[in-house]
Structure formats: C-alpha cells, structure tokens
Design an enzyme around this catalytic site. Structure first.
Site, PDB file in Angstrom:
ATOM      1  CG  ASP A 234      -2.142   0.957   0.975  1.00 48.27           C
ATOM      2  OD1 ASP A 234      -2.089   1.772   0.018  1.00 48.27           O
ATOM      3  OD2 ASP A 234      -3.116   0.903   1.750  1.00 48.27           O
TER       4      ASP A 234
HETATM    5  C1  BGC Z   1      -4.975   3.497   0.239  1.00 46.33           C
HETATM    6  C2  BGC Z   1      -5.158   2.557  -0.938  1.00 46.33           C
HETATM    7  C3  BGC Z   1      -5.026   3.336  -2.217  1.00 46.33           C
HETATM    8  C4  BGC Z   1      -3.673   4.036  -2.255  1.00 46.33           C
HETATM    9  C5  BGC Z   1      -3.425   4.824  -3.531  1.00 46.33           C
HETATM   10  C6  BGC Z   1      -3.716   4.335   0.120  1.00 46.33           C
HETATM   11  O1  BGC Z   1      -3.724   5.339   1.081  1.00 46.33           O
HETATM   12  O2  BGC Z   1      -4.950   2.750   1.428  1.00 46.33           O
HETATM   13  O3  BGC Z   1      -6.402   1.933  -0.866  1.00 46.33           O
HETATM   14  O4  BGC Z   1      -5.197   2.496  -3.320  1.00 46.33           O
HETATM   15  O5  BGC Z   1      -3.608   4.937  -1.155  1.00 46.33           O
HETATM   16  O6  BGC Z   1      -4.160   5.982  -3.588  1.00 46.33           O
END
Ligand code: BGC
Length: 681
Positions: A234
């Site tokens: 993530d």
């Molecule tokens: C989130 C993800 C997301 C990623 C990209 C993160 O903060 O947890 O779900 O896909 O950001 O924006």
C-alpha cells in the site's frame, strides 16, 4: 513467458532492482493527473510504465479544471447490498472501461477487507462483514474490470479493518480466523478471477508488517494459492524494504529514489541476491506486459456517459428498505423535505474511495421532478450549508450549528401544507479516520434529533407520515429514534445517481430489492470488536475469532436493530422447498423456487446458509452464508427457480496442523423461509 525471459536476460541488475520500486504522483509527472502511481519503465526493452489509479467506486483522477471527471458508482458496501453479482460485474466492466478510456492500466480495487466493526472508517469501501458475500462480489467485480483489459488490484491483504493507527497496529489473530474469515475472500477471488494485482495492507499481522511478511505473500499467496500476478505494497507502507523483496511483495508503492537506492545497494553488496530481485521483477513484468500500455491501446480520453445509467440501476438495487408502515411507495402529491442533506447529498466517501465527478442532482432536485414540494420547508432549507469537512467536525462532531434549527411552528406549517415528510440524515466518511460513538457521528446530533421528533409530532398529529433516509457510509444508531419514522430507508453511498435512484424508489417506479450486507446493531457497543476497536493499544486482539458480525449476534442471541440480510420490498415472495439438484465430489447445487405473490413487480435475493458440524474445540457459527442468488424482475404471479452453487472448499473448516478439511458430520443448509436440508459428509 519466453518474452519475459528474454527481457529479464537483457535487464541490468540496476534495472531489475529499480523495477521493484514504483513512482509516486509527487515524485514524477503522472498522466492522467491524480492517478495514484506508475511503475518503472525500461523503454529500451519495450517495458512501459504502467499507470494505476483508485478506486472502488470509480476512477479517481483530477478534474483538470473541470475538463475531466470520473463516474461515481455505488460504493462497495452498497454494491454488496444488491446481492446481484451480474450487476456488480457490469459495474466492474464500466469502471474498467472508464479506466481504459483515460489511459489507466490498473484500477486499485476492489477492496476485500471485512467490515469488522460498524465504526470502521473505510467500511463503505468494503463489501460486507461476511466473507462469502465479499468473495462473490469481489469475483464479479474483478471479472467485470478485467473484461475490458484493465487490470484489477484486490486490496488490502489483510486485516486492515480499522483506520486508527493503521500503519502501526498489529492484528493479533489466530490462524483459523485469519484463514476462514480474513483471507478467505482473497483466496476465492484469486482462484475465480485471477486479478492482475494484490495490494498488501498498512498494518501488521501478529507483529509483522504485511508488506514484508514472507509467510503471507511468498508462502500463502504465491505458494499455496499459486498466484500468477504481482503483489504491491500500500502507498508508503512501513516495513523493511529488503524483507519486502524477500517476501515477494514485488513492488513498493509509492516509491522514491531512496527506496530504490536501498535495493540497488543491497544487491550490490550481496545482502539481496540477484535471484531474489529477479523473482519480483518477473512477477512485475508478467503483469506489466498484459496491460493496455504494453499492448499499445490508445485511450479515447472520453468517458462513456451511458455508464451513468448502469450506475443508477445499481444504485436502485442497492437501496435497502428497513421499515415501511404503509407509507411507501408515496402516492401523494405534495411532500416536505427536512435535513440539510436534501440539497447536499453525500454520494460517496473520501480518500481512495472518492471520485471527482461531474455535477449531480440533489435529492431535492430529483424529488421535485416527481412531487410538488411544500413551500415552508423548501424556503427554510433554501440556503442551508453543506456539512463542513474539517477540523471542527473531526474534533467536535456534536457541534451542529451548521444544521438548520427547525422550529415547531415551521414543522406544523409544513405538515399542514403537505401530505408526507422526508427527513434526510447524512454522514461523511473517510479513509484514515474511524467513526466514534459520539453525537453527530454514530449518534444523531441534537438538531437532527430535534428535527426528527418535531417533524414526526407535527405530521403524525395530522395523520400524515414520515420517512427517514440515511445517506451514510456506516450503520448509525437508529434504535432510540426509529419509532418516530413510518418508513426508514438505508440509502448508503449510492454514487452520483443517488438522488434519481432514491426518488424512483420513493415514488414506486422501482421496487426495492436490496438486503443489508452488514448488521445494524442496537448500539455500536454491542459489536464484538468494539473494545479492541477504540483502544490506543497497538496490539489489536481479534478475540471474537470467526464470530464476526451476525455470526456473533446470532451466537449470543443479541438482537440487532436490523440484521444482516434484512430488507423489505413493495411486493411479497413465497419460496418453495430447498432441493438438491446435483451432488458430485466437488460441488453441490441446490435450488429453490421464488414466486412473486404480491401486487407489484420486483426482484428477490434468496440467501442460503449452512451450519457446519462442531468438532472438538472448533466452535462453529450457528449458521453462515454459503451462497445466494437473485431472481430477475418478476411480475405479480410469476415464479422463478434460483440455483445455489456450493463448492466443496466452501464447506471447509481450518484445522490446526491439518489445514482446510471437510469435517465429518451433519451440515444443515437453510434456504429462504427456513427451508432446511441436512446432508452428512
Ligand atoms: C490506500 C489505498 C489506495 C492508495 C493509492 C492508500 O492510502 O490505502 O487503498 O489504493 O492509497 O491511492
């Protein structure tokens, strides 16, 4: 494969190391603007940079001064309430095409986490509290997205069930619960739909960051599940970067020069072998070479606005009717609307699940095209503000000065001049923040409560009825006030066609057919996860084990305000006996007839539960969802047979030292209207 081998043979050590670290929107100009990140390209070998964007409710990119917008579809939690996998596949297909049209290769969705507690800040981005429902919805969604050639990325593996301290907490969980509840949808979606990517979570599981946990990614996902895509972290996740590569968490997102340097130097000084980075590079290349960018698909740059109608269709099927004391559908002429949300609908949550969308109708607009609106209330709410987003709302949710303070006189006047009232209650929800049990958050604030009671008194005194609409991303407390409402509608976050969808249900142009994908407990304190949810402790015990959501309430005989699977219709259905249609070594097929015995056309989602045999210390849920099937639109008097497909694996129980096994004993299947079949395995 030969092509990948060839590319790998020609790549330098630095290139192999670099490809395991991606770029962020901060670090590099990314197009389209607002996309979440890209991968490292190797142009000399024909390896493009792949563009990834959020998210579950539609493509999230910048509007670029109002020239670009995404379509906001119903959020995942709403999609699950449809219990309609075909429809969810269609929504996935639309999102996949929207992504392709804007030059996006991989959509960072769907999220497959469990809604462990009603206060979870990202519950709206997750399908359900039930792993079976999540798995079926996730599979349909991924199949839809990938039918357009866009890749899907299932996330967040695993146990990102809370937003508070999400980058620091450790889910302390036993293996059976992890396997049967928190990993099971990921496993099924991998088997059934081969998603291009998997994203790990921010948190730790049993003390180890999921971004660098070899037992999770290398052993379970690539090993046991024989996954053939790529895994990524993530965005900005903590966890050791070198261990991450060893764990075959192939791609670090969002990367930066420093992360890249770490890998290159580790390879140069031999702490990381070339073979280790090659495994990750191979996974990444295998995925990259399947994308639009690698195939040279040219983005049209335009959105297909016919998708709006599909979004509305799903929105209609996602609206759950919770209460209806002879009020809906409304066949009166004049209605009065209360609550600021009537002019400021919340169509989705904030964060990765947000979509920068084109202007959309307010509830008032959509209802005005079907009813005449009482002047008094309409005038009072004319300039009412949108609920503020910001510091005060976070720190002090009970501060309700922004909400119109409705007087008794005004309510009385409105009740005189109209036939029925609709009261809107809304909540904002966002990534990075959980809800609290406070007023203005989980509970109604003073003004909301006052409005509801004042309107209810004024209308009931004149024998007129009141409907409450919940425009919310999570369950809120309803037990203390639901008696004031003749009808109660859980709208959820139904996307940019929320208002049209709601109006068509209230007017009776459409019949509600949704069922709750989560429980609405009497109080949030009833949730089995409640204590561990609000704690500052960074070790979060998952003590409820497999008894998540309704499994716990049923085990403890705890009444809910509205239970998982609950949902009313404007028509009635009668279901026949549950029947076995096919029984082989690998699967079981059952059927049940569903007849519309009411006066209106409607659909019915039939649910099938199973009770598994107890075995020693392996306690089982009283029952757990095992399959479901939704009818087509049935006219009054029409009957349809629905089928339930149950694989043998779906009946397995996780046993220590043995893994998944089919326990010997009696399995009790429960169809609609408590029709049972017992099978001994
Ligand atoms: C989130 C993800 C997301 C990623 C990209 C993160 O903060 O947890 O779900 O896909 O950001 O924006």
């Amino acid at each position: 494969m030969k092509k990948i081998d060839k590319i790998l043979r020609s790549m330098t050590k630095e290139e192999k190391a670099s490809i395991t670290v991606g770029f962020s929107r901060k670090g590099k100009e990314i197009y389209p603007k607002g996309a979440a990140g890209i991968t490292f390209p190797v142009p000399r070998l024909g390896v493009p940079s792949v563009v990834m964007a959020d998210g579950p409710a539609g493509v999230r990119i910048d509007t670029e001064g109002g020239t670009k917008f995404g379509i906001s579809y119903p959020c995942e939690s709403n999609l699950a309430c449809t219990f309609n996998t075909e429809l969810v596949k269609d929504i996935g297909g639309c999102i996949g095409k929207d992504a392709r049209n804007y030059g996006i290769d991989i959509i960072l969705a769907p999220a497959l986490n469990i809604q462990r507690d009603p206060l979870g800040g990202r519950n709206f981005e997750y399908f359900s509290e039930d792993p079976c429902l999540i798995a079926k919805m996730g599979t349909a969604y991924v199949k839809g997205v990938q039918s357009s050639g866009t890749g899907a990325c299932i996330k967040h593996l695993a146990c990102n069930n809370r937003e508070t301290d999400r980058g620091k907490y450790s889910a302390e969980i036993d293996e059976r619960t992890l396997r049967e509840v928190y990993l099971s949808a990921f496993r099924e979606v991998v088997f059934e739909s081969s998603p291009y990517c998997i994203m790990t979570a921010y948190n730790k599981i049993n003390g180890i960051y999921t971004s660098a946990d070899a037992s999770l990614t290398k052993e379970i996902v690539f090993g046991e599940w024989a996954y053939d895509g790529m895994i990524m972290s993530d965005w900005g996740a903590d966890g050791d970067n070198i261990e991450r590569v060893r764990a075959q968490n192939d791609l670090y997102m969002e990367g930066n020069a420093e992360k890249c340097e770490e890998i290159i130097s580790a390879v140069e000084c031999g702490t990381l072998s070339e073979e280790e980075i090659e495994i990750c590079s191979r996974h990444i290349l295998g995925t990259v070479m399947r994308t639009h960018s690698a195939k040279g698909t040219k983005p049209s740059g335009k959105l297909d606005i016919t998708h709006l109608d599909i979004s509305e269709k799903a929105a209609v099927e996602s609206i759950v009717l919770l209460e209806n004391k002879d009020m809906l559908p409304l066949d009166c002429e004049k209605i009065s609307l209360f609550g600021n949300a009537q002019r400021h609908p919340v169509i989705g949550g904030l964060g990765a699940g947000d979509v920068n969308t084109c202007p959309y109708s307010s509830f008032r607009d959509a209802l005005k095209s079907r009813f005449s609106l009482g002047k008094t209330a309409d005038e009072i709410y004319k300039n009412c503000p949108r609920k503020p987003i910001g510091f005060d709302e976070d720190e002090n949710p009970e501060n309700d000065v922004w909400e119109v303070n409705l007087s008794e006189d005004a309510a009385a006047k409105a009740a005189e001049e109209s036939d029925a009232a609709i009261v809107f209650i809304s909540r904002l929800t966002r990534e990075g923040k959980d809800h609290t049990p406070r007023k203005g958050d989980y509970r109604l604030n003073e003004r909301e409560r006052n409005t509801l009671i004042t309107v209810s008194n004024a209308f009931h005194m004149r024998e007129k009825k009141v409907c409450v609409v919940l425009d919310v991303g999570n369950p809120i407390e309803v037990e203390s006030w639901k008696r004031y409402a003749d009808a109660l509608v859980f709208l959820g976050y139904a996307g940019q066609r929320s208002a049209e969808a709601l109006a068509s249900i209230l007017r009776g142009e459409k019949t509600p057919s949704a069922r709750l994908a989560f429980s609405i407990p009497v109080a949030c304190e009833d949730s089995p996860a409640h204590e561990s949810f609000l704690t500052d402790n960074l070790q979060i015990p998952y003590n409820e084990g497999i008894f998540v959501g309704y499994r716990y309430y049923e085990k403890m005989n705890k009444r809910c305000s509205y239970s998982f699977g609950y949902g009313l219709s404007y028509t009635q259905f009668r279901c026949g006996d549950l029947k076995i249609v096919e029984r082989t070594d690998s699967q079981l097929v059952m059927s049940q007839t569903v007849k519309n015995v009411g006066m209106r056309g409607g659909k019915h989602a039939a649910l099938l539960y199973v009770s598994k045999p107890d075995c020693g210390d392996l306690a089982q849920a009283k029952r757990q969802l095992i399959a479901f099937s939704k009818t087509s639109l049935l006219s009054p008097g029409e009957e349809e047979t629905v089928f339930f497909h149950i694989t043998k694996e779906a009946l397995y129980t996780w046993k220590k030292d043995k893994g998944f096994v089919l326990l010997k004993g009696k399995y009790i299947f429960e169809g609609e209207e408590q029709k049972f079949i017992h099978i001994n395995f």
